[in-house]
Write a protein that holds these residues in place. Sequence first.
Motif, PDB file in Angstrom:
ATOM      1  N   ASP A 166      64.679 -96.660 100.846  1.00  0.00           N
ATOM      2  CA  ASP A 166      64.307 -96.029 102.124  1.00  0.00           C
ATOM      3  C   ASP A 166      64.624 -94.531 102.085  1.00  0.00           C
ATOM      4  O   ASP A 166      63.819 -93.699 102.535  1.00  0.00           O
ATOM      5  N   GLU A 167      65.775 -94.183 101.551  1.00  0.00           N
ATOM      6  CA  GLU A 167      66.142 -92.765 101.454  1.00  0.00           C
ATOM      7  C   GLU A 167      65.200 -92.016 100.519  1.00  0.00           C
ATOM      8  O   GLU A 167      64.805 -90.870 100.802  1.00  0.00           O
ATOM      9  N   MET A 170      61.997 -91.516 102.316  1.00  0.00           N
ATOM     10  CA  MET A 170      62.166 -90.472 103.337  1.00  0.00           C
ATOM     11  C   MET A 170      62.201 -89.090 102.678  1.00  0.00           C
ATOM     12  O   MET A 170      61.615 -88.130 103.193  1.00  0.00           O
ATOM     13  N   LYS A 173      58.712 -88.095 101.723  1.00  0.00           N
ATOM     14  CA  LYS A 173      57.928 -87.678 102.894  1.00  0.00           C
ATOM     15  C   LYS A 173      58.314 -86.257 103.302  1.00  0.00           C
ATOM     16  O   LYS A 173      57.467 -85.470 103.707  1.00  0.00           O
ATOM     17  N   ARG A 174      59.584 -85.931 103.217  1.00  0.00           N
ATOM     18  CA  ARG A 174      60.029 -84.576 103.582  1.00  0.00           C
ATOM     19  C   ARG A 174      59.413 -83.542 102.645  1.00  0.00           C
ATOM     20  O   ARG A 174      59.005 -82.463 103.068  1.00  0.00           O
TER      21      ARG A 174
END
Length: 182
Positions: A166-167, A170, A173-174
């Motif tokens: 998940d990290e 994320m 995506k950033r």
Amino acid sequence: LFCAGRKGGHKGRARQYTSPEEIDAQLQAEKQKAREEEEQEEGGEGATGDPKKEKKSLDSDESDEDDEDYQQKRKGVEGLIDIENPNRVIQTTKKVTQLDLDGPKELSRRERREEIEKQKAKERYMKMHLAGKTEQAKADLARLAIIRKQREEAARKKEEERKAKDEAAMAGKRLQSLSLNK
């Protein structure tokens, strides 16, 4: 006025003996009557069949019965006189098809007592096993504890891997949003 001899009898009377042939004829007649009664009880199945087949089956039955008579050795005048002794047990051979193996067996007192003791011992063991006092129960509980620990560790690792994914997602995506903003 008694006659000499065991049974005592009447003086001057001639003794009458039945010949073995007459006895056999009487026995055959009785067996034939019994068969006819059985056939009538069965609904007359024998009457509807082929009479030649019936004769053959009757002949074979008679030969089987004769064989049984020859197998039993009779002593003295037993062959001539048919004695009905209620205390005498006649051993009959049973065919395999006649045996009743599924029926309940009669147990002796000792066997019944032993069976009851076995059941009580088994119940006591199960109670102790459920309470965790037996060696087997202790070994089972220790095994279960080890398995629980392994499963907890596996669940914890899965959770950490999912969080790491998940990290990473994320972070990806950033980066995409930053590259688009530029």
